[in-house]
Write a protein that holds these residues in place. Structure first.
Motif, PDB file in Angstrom:
ATOM      1  N   GLU A 173       1.158  -1.189   0.131  1.00  0.00           N
ATOM      2  CA  GLU A 173       0.075   0.010  -0.011  1.00  0.00           C
ATOM      3  C   GLU A 173       0.974   1.276   0.152  1.00  0.00           C
ATOM      4  N   THR A 174       1.925   1.101  -0.631  1.00  0.00           N
ATOM      5  CA  THR A 174       2.851   2.524  -0.850  1.00  0.00           C
ATOM      6  C   THR A 174       3.102   2.922  -2.491  1.00  0.00           C
ATOM      7  N   TYR A 175       2.133   3.653  -3.105  1.00  0.00           N
ATOM      8  CA  TYR A 175       2.345   3.575  -4.514  1.00  0.00           C
ATOM      9  C   TYR A 175       3.495   4.855  -4.934  1.00  0.00           C
ATOM     10  N   THR A 176       4.931   4.265  -4.776  1.00  0.00           N
ATOM     11  CA  THR A 176       5.999   5.012  -5.061  1.00  0.00           C
ATOM     12  C   THR A 176       6.849   4.617  -5.939  1.00  0.00           C
ATOM     13  N   ALA A 177       7.547   5.083  -6.629  1.00  0.00           N
ATOM     14  CA  ALA A 177       8.678   4.211  -7.459  1.00  0.00           C
ATOM     15  C   ALA A 177       9.525   3.558  -6.906  1.00  0.00           C
ATOM     16  N   ALA A 178       9.832   3.818  -5.604  1.00  0.00           N
ATOM     17  CA  ALA A 178      10.761   3.041  -4.815  1.00  0.00           C
ATOM     18  C   ALA A 178      10.155   1.679  -4.498  1.00  0.00           C
ATOM     19  N   SER A 179       8.842   1.943  -4.099  1.00  0.00           N
ATOM     20  CA  SER A 179       8.185   0.391  -3.870  1.00  0.00           C
ATOM     21  C   SER A 179       8.152  -0.401  -4.961  1.00  0.00           C
ATOM     22  N   PHE A 180       7.848   0.277  -6.198  1.00  0.00           N
ATOM     23  CA  PHE A 180       7.680  -0.540  -7.418  1.00  0.00           C
ATOM     24  C   PHE A 180       9.062  -1.041  -7.888  1.00  0.00           C
ATOM     25  N   VAL A 181      10.353  -0.239  -7.585  1.00  0.00           N
ATOM     26  CA  VAL A 181      11.489  -0.904  -7.809  1.00  0.00           C
ATOM     27  C   VAL A 181      11.788  -2.067  -6.887  1.00  0.00           C
ATOM     28  N   THR A 182      11.582  -1.932  -5.677  1.00  0.00           N
ATOM     29  CA  THR A 182      11.592  -3.128  -4.874  1.00  0.00           C
ATOM     30  C   THR A 182      11.048  -4.394  -5.163  1.00  0.00           C
ATOM     31  N   GLY A 183       9.486  -4.004  -5.794  1.00  0.00           N
ATOM     32  CA  GLY A 183       8.793  -5.316  -6.161  1.00  0.00           C
ATOM     33  C   GLY A 183       9.357  -5.523  -7.208  1.00  0.00           C
ATOM     34  N   TYR A 184       9.935  -4.856  -8.199  1.00  0.00           N
ATOM     35  CA  TYR A 184      10.599  -5.483  -9.452  1.00  0.00           C
ATOM     36  C   TYR A 184      11.797  -6.442  -9.240  1.00  0.00           C
ATOM     37  N   ILE A 185      12.657  -6.061  -8.053  1.00  0.00           N
ATOM     38  CA  ILE A 185      13.868  -6.829  -7.867  1.00  0.00           C
ATOM     39  C   ILE A 185      13.380  -8.160  -7.213  1.00  0.00           C
ATOM     40  N   LEU A 186      12.360  -7.853  -6.299  1.00  0.00           N
ATOM     41  CA  LEU A 186      11.427  -9.381  -5.680  1.00  0.00           C
ATOM     42  C   LEU A 186      11.365 -10.185  -6.990  1.00  0.00           C
ATOM     43  N   GLY A 187      10.331  -9.713  -7.698  1.00  0.00           N
ATOM     44  CA  GLY A 187      10.055 -10.221  -9.047  1.00  0.00           C
ATOM     45  C   GLY A 187      11.129 -11.197  -9.806  1.00  0.00           C
ATOM     46  N   LEU A 188      12.286 -10.257  -9.814  1.00  0.00           N
ATOM     47  CA  LEU A 188      13.486 -10.951 -10.433  1.00  0.00           C
ATOM     48  C   LEU A 188      13.947 -12.064  -9.809  1.00  0.00           C
ATOM     49  N   GLY A 189      14.075 -12.116  -8.629  1.00  0.00           N
ATOM     50  CA  GLY A 189      14.167 -13.136  -7.749  1.00  0.00           C
ATOM     51  C   GLY A 189      13.389 -14.374  -7.890  1.00  0.00           C
ATOM     52  N   LEU A 190      12.121 -14.191  -8.033  1.00  0.00           N
ATOM     53  CA  LEU A 190      11.091 -15.142  -8.013  1.00  0.00           C
ATOM     54  C   LEU A 190      11.124 -15.863  -9.255  1.00  0.00           C
ATOM     55  N   LEU A 191      11.417 -14.898 -10.516  1.00  0.00           N
ATOM     56  CA  LEU A 191      11.386 -15.737 -11.807  1.00  0.00           C
ATOM     57  C   LEU A 191      12.730 -16.471 -11.924  1.00  0.00           C
ATOM     58  N   PHE A 192      13.776 -15.895 -11.258  1.00  0.00           N
ATOM     59  CA  PHE A 192      15.048 -17.025 -11.318  1.00  0.00           C
ATOM     60  C   PHE A 192      14.938 -18.012 -10.490  1.00  0.00           C
ATOM     61  N   LEU A 193      14.117 -18.141  -9.390  1.00  0.00           N
ATOM     62  CA  LEU A 193      13.880 -19.261  -8.711  1.00  0.00           C
ATOM     63  C   LEU A 193      12.929 -20.168  -9.485  1.00  0.00           C
ATOM     64  N   LEU A 194      11.963 -19.730 -10.106  1.00  0.00           N
ATOM     65  CA  LEU A 194      10.957 -20.347 -10.712  1.00  0.00           C
ATOM     66  C   LEU A 194      11.438 -20.635 -12.225  1.00  0.00           C
ATOM     67  N   ASN A 195      12.382 -20.241 -12.653  1.00  0.00           N
ATOM     68  CA  ASN A 195      12.802 -20.542 -13.878  1.00  0.00           C
ATOM     69  C   ASN A 195      12.411 -21.533 -14.789  1.00  0.00           C
ATOM     70  N   ARG A 196      12.410 -22.886 -14.025  1.00  0.00           N
ATOM     71  CA  ARG A 196      12.362 -24.162 -15.073  1.00  0.00           C
ATOM     72  C   ARG A 196      11.118 -24.161 -15.353  1.00  0.00           C
ATOM     73  N   PHE A 197       9.803 -23.605 -14.775  1.00  0.00           N
ATOM     74  CA  PHE A 197       8.525 -23.418 -15.133  1.00  0.00           C
ATOM     75  C   PHE A 197       8.200 -22.712 -16.089  1.00  0.00           C
ATOM     76  N   PRO A 217       8.524 -20.829 -20.098  1.00  0.00           N
ATOM     77  CA  PRO A 217       9.388 -21.124 -21.236  1.00  0.00           C
ATOM     78  C   PRO A 217      10.532 -20.230 -21.490  1.00  0.00           C
ATOM     79  N   ASP A 218      11.463 -20.658 -22.275  1.00  0.00           N
ATOM     80  CA  ASP A 218      12.789 -19.495 -22.635  1.00  0.00           C
ATOM     81  C   ASP A 218      13.399 -19.637 -21.120  1.00  0.00           C
ATOM     82  N   SER A 219      14.953 -19.036 -21.300  1.00  0.00           N
ATOM     83  CA  SER A 219      15.536 -19.093 -20.203  1.00  0.00           C
ATOM     84  C   SER A 219      15.584 -17.591 -19.541  1.00  0.00           C
TER      85      SER A 219
END
Lengths: 158, 127
Positions: free
Chosen positions: A20-44, A46-48
């Protein structure tokens, strides 16, 4: 790749909603977390992992700039030579690239590299005709440069 | 010498190098023998000179005046994309109009392809 970026953007937006914080900083935090998630769930998925491809695009741009500077040093040498002695000519370069925009990219790269200028693309997209400033000593060397460019483009696209 | 002065110095240096390269490109256009070799000088050197000049202007406004101008970055991108295409098109049009190449030209693999294709076309017309 586009699919993974979309998922990453959705995860970042979800993170903004959850905290519930709609700022650019929280968006960047979420993006970095998403990168980590995508890296962990890479095998599910398609594409590398798509950061690899982003890194390769970055390396291609760096290669482009390096060759542009080298070609300008060559032009300076030729222009300030009191008797410029070179033997221009047109040679054909067989290429393995298939799709239109890969060939466009290769032709642009060739135009901005030392001593070469793409003049025409054959109608069946198998050859690129290149005007070379000095065809004698450069022909083999050019082919090796094209191999590096073609390889770099292929690594980006497939 | 404080930070903004160093920034302005770097920007001025970039603009200076860019203009020197533009002069070299102009001299190359005068000195080279035919359309194709002139096109070499015109595409490569003028692209790099415009890129360096615009980037210098970008750094000057960013560090000196603290204006982050995205328009200059877009200009750099567009010049980078369009200049080689323009060079390609001009040399291709010159080749199709059978503009003569320099006397020192040693090899021409494109001539055979176009010539052979033209012969086949005329054969089809006559049949």
């Amino acid at each position: 790749m586009a699919f993974q970026i979309l998922i990453n953007l959705i995860i970042a937006t979800m993170w903004m909603f959850l905290s519930e914080t709609y700022t650019a900083a929280s968006f960047v935090t979420g993006y970095i977390l998403g990168l980590g998630l995508l890296f962990l769930l890479n095998r599910f998925i398609p594409d590398s992992f798509y950061l690899k491809r982003v890194y390769k695009i970055f390396m291609l741009i760096m290669l482009f700039i390096k060759e542009l500077i080298k070609s300008n040093i060559d032009i300076v040498k030729l222009v300030y030579n009191p008797k410029p002695e070179f033997e221009p000519g047109i040679f054909a370069l067989p290429t393995e690239l298939k799709s239109n925009w890969e060939i466009t990219l290769l032709a642009n790269l060739i135009t901005l590299t030392p001593g070469t200028l793409s003049v025409a693309v054959s109608e069946d997209n198998t050859h690129i005709y290149i005007h070379a400033l000095d065809i004698d000593d450069i022909n083999d060397e050019i082919n090796s440069i094209k191999d590096t460019f073609e390889k770099a483009i292929m690594e980006v696209t497939r | 010498m404080n930070a903004s002065e160093i920034g302005e110095f770097i920007a001025a240096l970039l603009i200076l190098i860019g203009s020197i390269i533009a002069v070299i490109s102009a001299i190359g256009i005068i000195r080279f023998p035919d359309v194709y070799t002139r096109s070499h000088a015109a595409t490569k050197s003028s692209t790099l000179s415009i890129l360096l000049t615009l980037f210098g202007a970008f750094l000057f406004f960013w560090w000196g005046q603290s204006i982050f101008s995205v328009r200059i970055l877009l200009g750099i991108l567009f010049v980078f994309l369009t200049a080689p295409v323009a060079g390609h098109l001009i040399s291709r049009a010159a080749y199709r109009r059978k503009v003569k190449m320099a006397d020192t030209t040693v090899e021409d693999e494109l001539y055979d392809v176009l010539h052979k294709k033209g012969a086949e076309d005329s054969k089809q017309h006559s049949e």
